[in-house]
Design a protein around this motif. Structure first.
Motif, PDB file in Angstrom:
ATOM      1  N   ILE A  67     -50.564  24.008  43.869  1.00  9.42           N
ATOM      2  CA  ILE A  67     -50.413  24.108  45.590  1.00  9.42           C
ATOM      3  C   ILE A  67     -49.949  25.357  45.807  1.00  9.42           C
ATOM      4  N   ILE A 126     -54.865  19.609  48.067  1.00 13.15           N
ATOM      5  CA  ILE A 126     -55.562  20.895  48.316  1.00 13.15           C
ATOM      6  C   ILE A 126     -56.362  20.918  49.140  1.00 13.15           C
ATOM      7  N   PHE A 132     -52.373  28.001  45.623  1.00 14.33           N
ATOM      8  CA  PHE A 132     -53.298  28.007  46.978  1.00 14.33           C
ATOM      9  C   PHE A 132     -52.486  28.484  48.335  1.00 14.33           C
TER      10      PHE A 132
END
Ligand code: BT5
Length: 315
Positions: free
Chosen positions: A69, A240, A72
């Motif tokens: 995460i 996500i 991302f």
């Protein structure tokens, strides 16, 4: 969680057994320091066991892959920060209490909430292995009128993502996602007022994922993805997925409002063409969703528009 703790988790997630010596060498810290960190990860709820000969093992791998995460978010054009907590009162409350310190688009995630909140003073019951997260946005367009469309937009995003996982989910106006008529997700959008001329908003998402036991008080009305689908879901992929989809569509929502999303919302809306109960008393027939996300109903031959409030659908 700091970088070293995340590194240890990642290593344990990716390899069956990892020796303390290796971790100490890789992180350039003492063996004692690794011991301490493992202990604190265990205290946070991660099921790590130690075997003298083989090393440490993460027994339960249904964890949030924080590093993915973070990765991302570091590449995202919208989100600026990701904060992970093993336990917190409520991700929405945390943002409220710390808004001055937060970057303008921060995602706060908690593995457990001790005082999760719903709307109108209600509580959000904490189920294990779920998703409880809030998106904090500091934006220039937001006012109270936009909160319902923003809730609807977020519901649509979550519904879209669940459908990519082959879940047959529907949206109940304004803030619930249902599977087989039971609530699997709730959204709590709150306006924080202005700071430096910008509007701050919190979008809290509670999604029941891999829990199999529900407490008595919500047993009849609530469900989890695992209960409905019979399999476990990868929570990191869902998180996500939600953040990606939110980011992808948010610019469009910001500039054009709810309208571009209305048809899709309608096609998954559980209230349409049904009798509903408004605020626990008035009955009405739900006909349409308006341009700004309002619920258009018919009551005693007259049109009635609902912009906020409580709606119950009859199944
Ligand atoms: C909601 O409120 O559905 C909004 C829930 C938002 C929760 C998220 S978790 C992350 C963030 N941090 C927070 O503190 N909150 C947000 P509402 O429409 O008022 O629904 C609340 C009602 O849903 C309760 O009165 C129960 O009937 C039911 N409920 C409570 N916990 C539930 C659960 N885990 N699953 C399904 N239904 C639940």
């Amino acid at each position: 969680m700091d970088e070293k703790a995340v590194y240890i988790l990642k290593r344990l997630y990716e390899q069956d057994f990892v020796s303390g010596e290796n971790l100490a060498r890789e992180l350039d810290v003492s063996r004692m320091a690794i011991n301490k960190r493992i202990k604190s990860l265990q205290e946070m709820g991660f099921s790590i066991t130690g075997c003298r000969k083989r090393g440490y093992q993460l027994v339960d791998k249904d964890i949030i892959r924080i590093w993915e995460i973070e990765n991302f978010v570091s590449k995202s054009n919208l989100f600026e920060d990701f904060l992970f907590f093993d336990q917190i009162n409520s991700t929405n409350s945390y943002i409220k209490e710390n808004q001055e310190k937060l970057k303008s688009a921060t995602v706060v995630y908690a593995e457990r909430q001790t005082a999760g909140r719903g709307r109108l003073g209600r509580s959000w019951i904490d189920l294990e292995k779920g998703i409880k997260m809030s998106i904090f946005l500091s934006i220039d367009f937001i006012d109270i009128e936009k909160l319902v469309p923003l809730t609807l937009f977020t519901g649509l995003v979550v519904n879209r993502v669940l459908r990519t996982f082959k879940v047959n989910s529907f949206i109940k106006w304004s803030n619930d996602i249902l599977i087989n008529g039971k609530k699997v997700c709730g959204i709590l959008t709150e306006l924080l007022g202005e700071l430096d001329g910008r509007g701050n908003v919190i979008i809290g998402i509670g999604l029941n994922v891999n829990a199999t036991n529900l407490p008595e008080d919500i047993l009849e009305i609530a469900t989890t993805l695992k209960k409905e689908m019979g399999v476990s879901f990868d929570r990191t992929d869902i998180i996500i997925g939600i953040l990606k989809e939110f980011e992808k569509e948010f610019e469009n929502f910001k500039t054009r409002g709810f309208l571009p999303f209305r048809d899709e919302y309608k096609s998954y809306c559980a209230n349409l063409e049904r009798e509903i109960i408004i605020n626990g008393e008035q009955k009405a027939f739900c006909k349409d969703i308006g341009q700004n996300g309002e619920l258009i109903c018919e009551q005693n031959g007259k049109e009635l528009k609902i912009h906020s409030g409580e709606v119950t659908v009859r199944w």
